[in-house]
Write a protein that holds these residues in place. Structure first.
Motif, PDB file in Angstrom:
ATOM      1  N   PRO A  88     -18.814 -15.505  -4.944  1.00  0.00           N
ATOM      2  CA  PRO A  88     -18.073 -16.762  -4.871  1.00  0.00           C
ATOM      3  C   PRO A  88     -16.571 -16.504  -4.773  1.00  0.00           C
ATOM      4  N   PRO A  89     -15.857 -17.376  -4.079  1.00  0.00           N
ATOM      5  CA  PRO A  89     -14.410 -17.182  -3.973  1.00  0.00           C
ATOM      6  C   PRO A  89     -13.745 -17.354  -5.338  1.00  0.00           C
ATOM      7  N   LEU A  90     -12.702 -16.590  -5.568  1.00  0.00           N
ATOM      8  CA  LEU A  90     -11.944 -16.676  -6.812  1.00  0.00           C
ATOM      9  C   LEU A  90     -10.591 -17.346  -6.612  1.00  0.00           C
ATOM     10  N   TYR A  91     -10.159 -17.404  -5.345  1.00  0.00           N
ATOM     11  CA  TYR A  91      -8.832 -17.928  -5.033  1.00  0.00           C
ATOM     12  C   TYR A  91      -8.901 -18.953  -3.917  1.00  0.00           C
ATOM     13  N   LEU A  92      -7.925 -19.826  -3.912  1.00  0.00           N
ATOM     14  CA  LEU A  92      -7.736 -20.789  -2.846  1.00  0.00           C
ATOM     15  C   LEU A  92      -6.400 -20.443  -2.200  1.00  0.00           C
ATOM     16  N   HIS A  93      -6.392 -20.371  -0.882  1.00  0.00           N
ATOM     17  CA  HIS A  93      -5.182 -20.029  -0.137  1.00  0.00           C
ATOM     18  C   HIS A  93      -4.709 -21.261   0.618  1.00  0.00           C
ATOM     19  N   LEU A  94      -3.408 -21.536   0.527  1.00  0.00           N
ATOM     20  CA  LEU A  94      -2.835 -22.707   1.179  1.00  0.00           C
ATOM     21  C   LEU A  94      -1.702 -22.296   2.101  1.00  0.00           C
ATOM     22  N   ALA A 104      11.119 -34.031 -11.190  1.00  0.00           N
ATOM     23  CA  ALA A 104      11.977 -33.592 -10.086  1.00  0.00           C
ATOM     24  C   ALA A 104      12.199 -34.737  -9.110  1.00  0.00           C
ATOM     25  N   GLN A 105      13.379 -34.784  -8.523  1.00  0.00           N
ATOM     26  CA  GLN A 105      13.696 -35.822  -7.557  1.00  0.00           C
ATOM     27  C   GLN A 105      13.041 -35.580  -6.203  1.00  0.00           C
ATOM     28  N   GLN A 106      12.760 -34.312  -5.891  1.00  0.00           N
ATOM     29  CA  GLN A 106      12.089 -34.011  -4.623  1.00  0.00           C
ATOM     30  C   GLN A 106      11.191 -32.802  -4.808  1.00  0.00           C
ATOM     31  N   ALA A 107      10.317 -32.623  -3.856  1.00  0.00           N
ATOM     32  CA  ALA A 107       9.382 -31.513  -3.907  1.00  0.00           C
ATOM     33  C   ALA A 107      10.103 -30.209  -3.566  1.00  0.00           C
ATOM     34  N   PHE A 108       9.450 -29.085  -3.899  1.00  0.00           N
ATOM     35  CA  PHE A 108       9.992 -27.775  -3.583  1.00  0.00           C
ATOM     36  C   PHE A 108       8.978 -27.027  -2.741  1.00  0.00           C
ATOM     37  N   PRO A 109       9.323 -26.332  -1.712  1.00  0.00           N
ATOM     38  CA  PRO A 109      10.605 -26.454  -1.029  1.00  0.00           C
ATOM     39  C   PRO A 109      10.653 -27.771  -0.265  1.00  0.00           C
ATOM     40  N   SER A 110      11.846 -28.309  -0.096  1.00  0.00           N
ATOM     41  CA  SER A 110      11.975 -29.628   0.522  1.00  0.00           C
ATOM     42  C   SER A 110      12.046 -29.562   2.042  1.00  0.00           C
ATOM     43  N   ASP A 111      12.350 -28.392   2.589  1.00  0.00           N
ATOM     44  CA  ASP A 111      12.540 -28.299   4.041  1.00  0.00           C
ATOM     45  C   ASP A 111      11.324 -27.763   4.792  1.00  0.00           C
ATOM     46  N   ARG A 112      10.419 -27.106   4.103  1.00  0.00           N
ATOM     47  CA  ARG A 112       9.250 -26.519   4.758  1.00  0.00           C
ATOM     48  C   ARG A 112       8.226 -26.156   3.692  1.00  0.00           C
ATOM     49  N   GLY A 113       7.005 -25.961   4.095  1.00  0.00           N
ATOM     50  CA  GLY A 113       5.986 -25.517   3.160  1.00  0.00           C
ATOM     51  C   GLY A 113       5.927 -24.004   3.110  1.00  0.00           C
ATOM     52  N   VAL A 114       5.202 -23.488   2.140  1.00  0.00           N
ATOM     53  CA  VAL A 114       5.055 -22.050   1.963  1.00  0.00           C
ATOM     54  C   VAL A 114       3.567 -21.700   1.902  1.00  0.00           C
ATOM     55  N   PHE A 115       3.270 -20.419   2.022  1.00  0.00           N
ATOM     56  CA  PHE A 115       1.919 -19.929   1.798  1.00  0.00           C
ATOM     57  C   PHE A 115       1.773 -19.658   0.307  1.00  0.00           C
ATOM     58  N   CYS A 116       0.623 -19.979  -0.268  1.00  0.00           N
ATOM     59  CA  CYS A 116       0.409 -19.645  -1.674  1.00  0.00           C
ATOM     60  C   CYS A 116      -1.058 -19.342  -1.931  1.00  0.00           C
ATOM     61  N   ARG A 117      -1.282 -18.657  -3.030  1.00  0.00           N
ATOM     62  CA  ARG A 117      -2.612 -18.226  -3.461  1.00  0.00           C
ATOM     63  C   ARG A 117      -2.782 -18.703  -4.894  1.00  0.00           C
ATOM     64  N   ILE A 118      -3.849 -19.428  -5.151  1.00  0.00           N
ATOM     65  CA  ILE A 118      -4.060 -20.039  -6.458  1.00  0.00           C
ATOM     66  C   ILE A 118      -5.446 -19.648  -6.968  1.00  0.00           C
ATOM     67  N   ALA A 119      -5.502 -19.185  -8.198  1.00  0.00           N
ATOM     68  CA  ALA A 119      -6.789 -18.865  -8.823  1.00  0.00           C
ATOM     69  C   ALA A 119      -7.563 -20.160  -9.050  1.00  0.00           C
ATOM     70  N   LEU A 120      -8.795 -20.200  -8.580  1.00  0.00           N
ATOM     71  CA  LEU A 120      -9.605 -21.406  -8.738  1.00  0.00           C
ATOM     72  C   LEU A 120      -9.774 -21.780 -10.206  1.00  0.00           C
ATOM     73  N   LYS A 121      -9.823 -20.788 -11.082  1.00  0.00           N
ATOM     74  CA  LYS A 121     -10.014 -21.069 -12.503  1.00  0.00           C
ATOM     75  C   LYS A 121      -8.827 -21.814 -13.117  1.00  0.00           C
ATOM     76  N   ASP A 122      -7.675 -21.774 -12.436  1.00  0.00           N
ATOM     77  CA  ASP A 122      -6.477 -22.434 -12.946  1.00  0.00           C
ATOM     78  C   ASP A 122      -6.311 -23.868 -12.449  1.00  0.00           C
ATOM     79  N   VAL A 123      -7.179 -24.323 -11.562  1.00  0.00           N
ATOM     80  CA  VAL A 123      -7.079 -25.681 -11.022  1.00  0.00           C
ATOM     81  C   VAL A 123      -7.738 -26.647 -12.003  1.00  0.00           C
ATOM     82  N   SER A 124      -6.931 -27.581 -12.525  1.00  0.00           N
ATOM     83  CA  SER A 124      -7.440 -28.572 -13.481  1.00  0.00           C
ATOM     84  C   SER A 124      -8.086 -29.758 -12.785  1.00  0.00           C
TER      85      SER A 124
END
Length: 137
Positions: A88-94, A104-124
């Motif tokens: 089973p996958p352990l991570y989600l890639h975005l 916060a008044q605005q999202a980060f980063p505000s000008d563009r999105g980034v690549f990220c890797r998130i452990a599925l176990k950490d998603v609430s």
């Protein structure tokens, strides 16, 4: 009467702590021709919106992660010789991920999105679709 090895109980306990739907989303992203799916995740009190991609595509975005992908594939082949069923996958890639932090008044980063890797176990929590905050004029 048969003796219970406990393996079935371990499987049920593990199943209760995993989000199978999110695992299917992560696994589907690795398949050729998979549709792009936008999600918003709650991770440690931070909302993260982005488009789900597979590890291979995530790895291609930067020379360091590309080398990591090659190393992981090589190690997997040496260990069991079969990379078709890694488990089973352990991570989600975005890609195009935007972080929305409380207060916060605005999202980060505000000008563009980034690549990220998130452990599925950490998603609430999660939902399908992205969120956006109004950008200042």
């Amino acid at each position: 009467m048969t003796q219970d090895s406990g393996a079935g109980n371990d499987l049920l306990a593990d199943f209760g702590t995993r989000d199978i739907v999110l695992e299917v989303v992560a696994d589907t992203a690795t398949q050729d021709g998979a549709p792009e799916v936008q999600v918003t995740l709650l991770v440690a009190g931070v909302l993260i919106s982005g488009t789900v991609i597979g590890f291979k595509r995530y790895a291609e975005h930067h020379p360091i992660t590309a080398r990591m992908q090659q190393a992981v594939e090589g190690l997997t082949e040496r260990v069991d010789g079969d990379t078709s069923r890694p488990g089973p996958p352990l991570y989600l890639h975005l890609k195009d991920a935007i972080y929305h932090t409380p207060g916060a008044q605005q999202a980060f980063p505000s000008d563009r999105g980034v690549f990220c890797r998130i452990a599925l176990k950490d998603v609430s929590a999660f939902n399908f679709g992205g969120i956006g905050w109004p950008q200042p004029d």
